[in-house]
Design a protein around this motif. Structure first.
Motif, PDB file in Angstrom:
ATOM      1  N   GLN A  24      47.700  32.820  20.268  1.00 53.97           N
ATOM      2  CA  GLN A  24      46.501  33.564  19.866  1.00 53.97           C
ATOM      3  C   GLN A  24      46.567  35.035  20.279  1.00 53.97           C
ATOM      4  O   GLN A  24      45.605  35.774  20.075  1.00 53.97           O
ATOM      5  CB  GLN A  24      45.261  32.927  20.502  1.00 53.97           C
ATOM      6  N   HIS A  25      47.703  35.434  20.856  1.00 55.73           N
ATOM      7  CA  HIS A  25      47.879  36.806  21.337  1.00 55.73           C
ATOM      8  C   HIS A  25      46.894  37.149  22.458  1.00 55.73           C
ATOM      9  O   HIS A  25      46.570  38.325  22.670  1.00 55.73           O
ATOM     10  CB  HIS A  25      47.744  37.830  20.200  1.00 55.73           C
ATOM     11  N   LYS A  26      46.430  36.147  23.162  1.00 58.17           N
ATOM     12  CA  LYS A  26      45.569  36.377  24.325  1.00 58.17           C
ATOM     13  C   LYS A  26      46.480  36.497  25.557  1.00 58.17           C
ATOM     14  O   LYS A  26      46.527  35.624  26.428  1.00 58.17           O
ATOM     15  CB  LYS A  26      44.575  35.232  24.494  1.00 58.17           C
ATOM     16  N   TYR A  27      47.216  37.603  25.581  1.00 60.97           N
ATOM     17  CA  TYR A  27      48.273  37.749  26.566  1.00 60.97           C
ATOM     18  C   TYR A  27      47.734  37.884  27.989  1.00 60.97           C
ATOM     19  O   TYR A  27      48.340  37.379  28.937  1.00 60.97           O
ATOM     20  CB  TYR A  27      49.159  38.945  26.206  1.00 60.97           C
ATOM     21  N   GLN A  28      46.629  38.551  28.138  1.00 61.30           N
ATOM     22  CA  GLN A  28      46.080  38.722  29.483  1.00 61.30           C
ATOM     23  C   GLN A  28      45.673  37.373  30.077  1.00 61.30           C
ATOM     24  O   GLN A  28      46.016  37.067  31.223  1.00 61.30           O
ATOM     25  CB  GLN A  28      44.882  39.672  29.461  1.00 61.30           C
ATOM     26  N   GLU A  29      44.952  36.545  29.277  1.00 61.45           N
ATOM     27  CA  GLU A  29      44.554  35.224  29.773  1.00 61.45           C
ATOM     28  C   GLU A  29      45.776  34.365  30.076  1.00 61.45           C
ATOM     29  O   GLU A  29      45.831  33.665  31.094  1.00 61.45           O
ATOM     30  CB  GLU A  29      43.665  34.512  28.740  1.00 61.45           C
ATOM     31  N   GLY A  30      46.760  34.433  29.172  1.00 62.91           N
ATOM     32  CA  GLY A  30      47.980  33.649  29.384  1.00 62.91           C
ATOM     33  C   GLY A  30      48.735  34.088  30.620  1.00 62.91           C
ATOM     34  O   GLY A  30      49.210  33.258  31.409  1.00 62.91           O
ATOM     35  N   ARG A  31      48.815  35.398  30.808  1.00 58.21           N
ATOM     36  CA  ARG A  31      49.548  35.907  31.971  1.00 58.21           C
ATOM     37  C   ARG A  31      48.857  35.505  33.275  1.00 58.21           C
ATOM     38  O   ARG A  31      49.533  35.097  34.227  1.00 58.21           O
ATOM     39  CB  ARG A  31      49.657  37.430  31.870  1.00 58.21           C
ATOM     40  N   ILE A  32      47.546  35.596  33.316  1.00 60.28           N
ATOM     41  CA  ILE A  32      46.803  35.214  34.528  1.00 60.28           C
ATOM     42  C   ILE A  32      47.060  33.744  34.861  1.00 60.28           C
ATOM     43  O   ILE A  32      47.346  33.390  36.005  1.00 60.28           O
ATOM     44  CB  ILE A  32      45.296  35.481  34.344  1.00 60.28           C
ATOM     45  N   VAL A  86      49.008  20.256  30.916  1.00 65.19           N
ATOM     46  CA  VAL A  86      47.901  20.751  30.092  1.00 65.19           C
ATOM     47  C   VAL A  86      47.795  22.268  30.253  1.00 65.19           C
ATOM     48  O   VAL A  86      47.571  22.995  29.275  1.00 65.19           O
ATOM     49  CB  VAL A  86      46.580  20.069  30.469  1.00 65.19           C
ATOM     50  N   ASP A  87      47.954  22.760  31.480  1.00 63.78           N
ATOM     51  CA  ASP A  87      47.950  24.211  31.708  1.00 63.78           C
ATOM     52  C   ASP A  87      49.064  24.882  30.908  1.00 63.78           C
ATOM     53  O   ASP A  87      48.876  25.976  30.353  1.00 63.78           O
ATOM     54  CB  ASP A  87      48.135  24.509  33.198  1.00 63.78           C
ATOM     55  N   ILE A  88      50.227  24.230  30.861  1.00 64.42           N
ATOM     56  CA  ILE A  88      51.338  24.767  30.075  1.00 64.42           C
ATOM     57  C   ILE A  88      50.938  24.856  28.603  1.00 64.42           C
ATOM     58  O   ILE A  88      51.198  25.869  27.928  1.00 64.42           O
ATOM     59  CB  ILE A  88      52.589  23.877  30.239  1.00 64.42           C
ATOM     60  N   ALA A  89      50.296  23.796  28.090  1.00 60.38           N
ATOM     61  CA  ALA A  89      49.862  23.795  26.687  1.00 60.38           C
ATOM     62  C   ALA A  89      48.823  24.880  26.433  1.00 60.38           C
ATOM     63  O   ALA A  89      48.845  25.548  25.385  1.00 60.38           O
ATOM     64  CB  ALA A  89      49.303  22.415  26.326  1.00 60.38           C
ATOM     65  N   ILE A  90      47.913  25.070  27.381  1.00 59.97           N
ATOM     66  CA  ILE A  90      46.899  26.128  27.244  1.00 59.97           C
ATOM     67  C   ILE A  90      47.566  27.503  27.213  1.00 59.97           C
ATOM     68  O   ILE A  90      47.221  28.366  26.390  1.00 59.97           O
ATOM     69  CB  ILE A  90      45.874  26.042  28.396  1.00 59.97           C
ATOM     70  N   TYR A 142      59.463  30.597  32.092  1.00 59.26           N
ATOM     71  CA  TYR A 142      60.013  30.848  30.755  1.00 59.26           C
ATOM     72  C   TYR A 142      58.914  31.358  29.815  1.00 59.26           C
ATOM     73  O   TYR A 142      59.110  32.320  29.063  1.00 59.26           O
ATOM     74  CB  TYR A 142      60.644  29.576  30.200  1.00 59.26           C
ATOM     75  N   LEU A 143      57.734  30.725  29.870  1.00 56.26           N
ATOM     76  CA  LEU A 143      56.627  31.161  29.017  1.00 56.26           C
ATOM     77  C   LEU A 143      56.157  32.567  29.376  1.00 56.26           C
ATOM     78  O   LEU A 143      55.791  33.358  28.495  1.00 56.26           O
ATOM     79  CB  LEU A 143      55.464  30.177  29.121  1.00 56.26           C
ATOM     80  N   LEU A 144      56.179  32.878  30.666  1.00 58.15           N
ATOM     81  CA  LEU A 144      55.790  34.232  31.084  1.00 58.15           C
ATOM     82  C   LEU A 144      56.767  35.261  30.517  1.00 58.15           C
ATOM     83  O   LEU A 144      56.358  36.327  30.030  1.00 58.15           O
ATOM     84  CB  LEU A 144      55.734  34.317  32.609  1.00 58.15           C
ATOM     85  N   ALA A 145      58.061  34.945  30.564  1.00 56.18           N
ATOM     86  CA  ALA A 145      59.061  35.852  29.978  1.00 56.18           C
ATOM     87  C   ALA A 145      58.838  35.993  28.478  1.00 56.18           C
ATOM     88  O   ALA A 145      58.942  37.098  27.914  1.00 56.18           O
ATOM     89  CB  ALA A 145      60.470  35.320  30.263  1.00 56.18           C
ATOM     90  N   LEU A 146      58.500  34.881  27.811  1.00 52.51           N
ATOM     91  CA  LEU A 146      58.242  34.914  26.377  1.00 52.51           C
ATOM     92  C   LEU A 146      57.013  35.782  26.073  1.00 52.51           C
ATOM     93  O   LEU A 146      57.005  36.570  25.115  1.00 52.51           O
ATOM     94  CB  LEU A 146      58.002  33.483  25.887  1.00 52.51           C
ATOM     95  N   LEU A 147      55.982  35.642  26.908  1.00 49.58           N
ATOM     96  CA  LEU A 147      54.775  36.438  26.747  1.00 49.58           C
ATOM     97  C   LEU A 147      55.084  37.921  26.918  1.00 49.58           C
ATOM     98  O   LEU A 147      54.630  38.768  26.124  1.00 49.58           O
ATOM     99  CB  LEU A 147      53.729  35.973  27.758  1.00 49.58           C
ATOM    100  N   LEU A 148      55.867  38.243  27.923  1.00 50.59           N
ATOM    101  CA  LEU A 148      56.228  39.646  28.176  1.00 50.59           C
ATOM    102  C   LEU A 148      57.056  40.211  27.029  1.00 50.59           C
ATOM    103  O   LEU A 148      56.940  41.390  26.679  1.00 50.59           O
ATOM    104  CB  LEU A 148      56.989  39.755  29.495  1.00 50.59           C
ATOM    105  N   GLN A 149      57.882  39.374  26.420  1.00 46.28           N
ATOM    106  CA  GLN A 149      58.637  39.822  25.248  1.00 46.28           C
ATOM    107  C   GLN A 149      57.681  40.185  24.109  1.00 46.28           C
ATOM    108  O   GLN A 149      57.881  41.201  23.422  1.00 46.28           O
ATOM    109  CB  GLN A 149      59.605  38.729  24.785  1.00 46.28           C
ATOM    110  N   GLN A 150      56.643  39.351  23.922  1.00 48.01           N
ATOM    111  CA  GLN A 150      55.665  39.632  22.873  1.00 48.01           C
ATOM    112  C   GLN A 150      54.942  40.955  23.142  1.00 48.01           C
ATOM    113  O   GLN A 150      54.557  41.671  22.200  1.00 48.01           O
ATOM    114  CB  GLN A 150      54.642  38.498  22.782  1.00 48.01           C
ATOM    115  N   GLU A 151      54.783  41.287  24.413  1.00 48.42           N
ATOM    116  CA  GLU A 151      54.137  42.560  24.772  1.00 48.42           C
ATOM    117  C   GLU A 151      55.136  43.723  24.786  1.00 48.42           C
ATOM    118  O   GLU A 151      54.783  44.830  25.175  1.00 48.42           O
ATOM    119  CB  GLU A 151      53.491  42.437  26.158  1.00 48.42           C
ATOM    120  N   LYS A 152      56.386  43.410  24.400  1.00 52.42           N
ATOM    121  CA  LYS A 152      57.471  44.405  24.354  1.00 52.42           C
ATOM    122  C   LYS A 152      57.816  44.954  25.742  1.00 52.42           C
ATOM    123  O   LYS A 152      58.322  46.072  25.870  1.00 52.42           O
ATOM    124  CB  LYS A 152      57.136  45.547  23.386  1.00 52.42           C
TER     125      LYS A 152
END
Length: 592
Positions: free
Chosen positions: A311-319, A300-304, A335-345
């Motif tokens: 939603q581009h809520k990168y800070q919440e996702g990263r935390i 469920v945490d993974i889905a969140i 993997y999701l963290l790497a994907l998030l960091l890619q979105q943040e360039k």
């Protein structure tokens, strides 16, 4: 505790006394009685062939039956199977032991042996309905639908009105695409027994498959009134989703959750529905609610986290992801963290994370794709090529997903020959890897080498007859060539069964039905495909063409006019001109 232990000892002693009594008394060697030795055959298929060569020894048979039953209760299934087989040697008519053998083979995941055993058993005992039904179910599990149907039809001859026989037969007809045969059985059953729960469920599914939504709703409602279940109500909710009646679907999911507050499947259906309507904030709240009742909150945490990224809520996702990684090295979270960091360039930081993913992790293939994408963002394509080539060179580090990525990089650098060579090298190392074979087939198709691509896909189907993508490629290719149409239909029915929500596969099914001249069925499938994949104009073209072939000019004209607007918007002049000519031709035919 002492009382329980004394009872266990008493039971064990009693069993032992029975064994000893039978063994020392009734199972003494006598003339013409089979002796059970260490060299006796272990396969009952061999033993049944010898039945009749020995005299019946009831006590010996019951001794081994008790032995087998005791072993079964101790979950020693191999020992139990051997004992039951010996019981049948002693008495080849001992049904109490015979019934156990195929069930134990299934428990031991030896379905093929169970099927072989039952085939030989039914040759000698053709009227045993229970064994024949078990055989049919095993055949169905082995995807041998025709053989399973033959078994049920054999039973049907002597039990023409038995719901326990005819309803499973209807279900198999439905699963194998024989809708008319299924309908005849279900109509007859409901006429004789209007309150048949199973008949209403099967009729609802048949009507849903034929896009007769109102009739399907009626039968779902009757089935739920007879026997409510969360699973069946979820199935009906999906029907409302298909009709875009989202309010009713949501009400049904929430009703399930009210009744069963820990029903994770209902939560998932509701969350998927909310996301489909882009109600992300409500979906996020429901995910937090689900987390409170989920057996394993990690997923469920993974889905969140995924929703935060969407939603581009990168800070919440990263935390959230970093908290998960601090607790455990969860590869999907990394993997999701790497994907998030890619979105943040933050490409270098993302690259560091993706390199930490173990090559045995389920996400490794996706991680490789992300890594190549990051190298491209950093204008370091040569580094990506070097990384893949170095890893491919070693049997310790190579992975089948590396070959399509390297081939794609070569192709993007105008080196298609090297790309093909890399894919063929990969297939030499991993000759049965499905993703690699499929990538090779698509690569060849893109290069205009259709015959070679079709050959690769046919090989993939031979390796895995349940590969829906390969079944679709081969079936559609045959339909386009107007060859092997019946086999193409079989392939595409299988593919649709495996991926019923895939509009492209359903389009292929509709197209082969059209080629077979089954226009009404073709229209039904193409209409469903059009609803499932509205953005694909090729599906709309197929639908319009079949409407026209069926004499439904107004329906065809409506679709062609929609296509014309789409081609004008996309500035596709060639397609626009073709559709204009078709519209003109249809309108001329309608002019008196």
């Amino acid at each position: 505790m002492s009382t329980i232990m004394s009872r266990i000892r008493t039971f064990s002693l009693a069993i032992l006394l029975i064994f000893l009594t039978l063994w020392l008394g009734a199972c003494q060697p006598v003339a013409n009685t089979a002796r059970i030795t260490a060299n006796e055959p272990k396969s009952l298929s061999q033993q049944l062939g010898q039945a009749g060569a020995v005299d019946t020894d009831f006590a010996c048979s019951y001794f081994y039956f008790l032995w087998g039953r005791n072993a079964e209760l101790r979950l020693q299934f191999d020992e139990a199977l051997e004992a039951y087989e010996k019981a049948v040697i002693c008495d080849d008519k001992a049904t109490y032991a015979q019934d156990k053998v195929p069930m134990l083979l299934l428990r031991l995941d030896r379905a093929a042996e169970a099927a072989q055993w039952l085939d030989q058993y039914l040759t000698k005992n053709p009227d045993n309905v229970n064994m024949r039904m078990l055989y049919a179910r095993i055949l169905l599990g082995q995807q041998n639908t025709d053989a399973a149907l033959q078994q049920y039809q054999h039973i049907l001859e002597s039990h023409p009105d038995d719901p326990a026989i005819i309803l499973p037969l209807a279900e198999m007809y439905l699963a194998s695409g024989h809708a008319n045969q299924a309908r005849r059985i279900l109509n007859k059953t409901l006429e004789l027994e209007p309150q048949s729960y199973q008949a209403h469920v099967l009729m609802a599914r048949l009507q849903r498959n034929e896009n007769k939504i109102e009739e399907a709703k009626t039968h779902y409602g009757q089935a739920l009134a007879l026997n409510w279940s969360a699973e069946l109500q979820s199935e009906e909710a999906e029907l409302f989703v298909q009709q875009k009646d989202f309010a009713q679907a949501e009400a049904m999911y929430r009703d399930i959750i009210d009744r069963e507050e820990q029903n994770e499947n209902a939560y998932l259906g509701l969350i998927r529905l909310l996301l489909q309507q882009e109600k992300d904030d409500i979906a996020l709240q429901e995910l937090h609610n689900l987390r409170q009742v989920a057996d394993k909150p990690l997923w469920v945490d993974i889905a969140i986290a995924r929703l935060y990224i969407k939603q581009h809520k990168y800070q919440e996702g990263r935390i959230l992801l970093e908290q998960m990684l601090n607790r455990d090295n969860v590869s999907e979270a990394r993997y999701l963290l790497a994907l998030l960091l890619q979105q943040e360039k933050k490409y270098e930081e993302a690259l560091r994370q993706v390199r930490l993913i173990d090559n045995r992790a389920p996400e490794y293939a996706d991680a490789l794709g992300l890594m190549v994408s990051l190298y491209k963002e950093l204008n370091r394509v040569d580094d990506a090529v070097l990384f893949l080539e170095r890893n491919i060179a070693s049997p310790i580090t190579r992975h089948p997903a590396m070959y399509p990525l390297l081939a794609s990089l070569h192709d993007s650098q105008a080196r298609p020959t090297m790309g093909r060579r890399v894919l063929e090298q990969g297939i030499a190392h991993y000759p049965e890897d499905e993703d690699l074979l499929y990538a090779y087939g698509l690569f060849l198709e893109e290069k205009g080498q259709h015959a070679a691509a079709l050959s690769a896909m046919e090989k993939l189907v031979a390796i895995n007859p349940q590969n829906a993508a390969a079944l679709n490629f081969v079936g559609y290719s045959w339909a386009e060539k107007n060859i092997n149409l019946e086999k193409a239909l079989d392939y595409l029915l299988q593919a649709t069964g495996l991926k019923p929500d895939n509009g492209y596969i359903r389009d292929s099914l509709g197209w082969v039905l059209y080629k077979l001249g089954r226009l009404d069925e073709a229209i039904s499938e193409l209409e469903k495909a059009s609803q499932q994949t509205q953005e694909d104009l090729a599906i709309q073209e197929h639908l319009a063409e079949v409407y026209l072939a069926a004499g439904k000019r107004e329906a065809a004209l409506t679709v062609y006019k929609q296509l014309l607007r789409a081609y004008i918007d996309s500035q596709n002049d060639t397609a626009r001109q073709k559709v204009l000519e078709l519209i003109y031709s249809i309108e001329q035919q309608e002019t008196p």
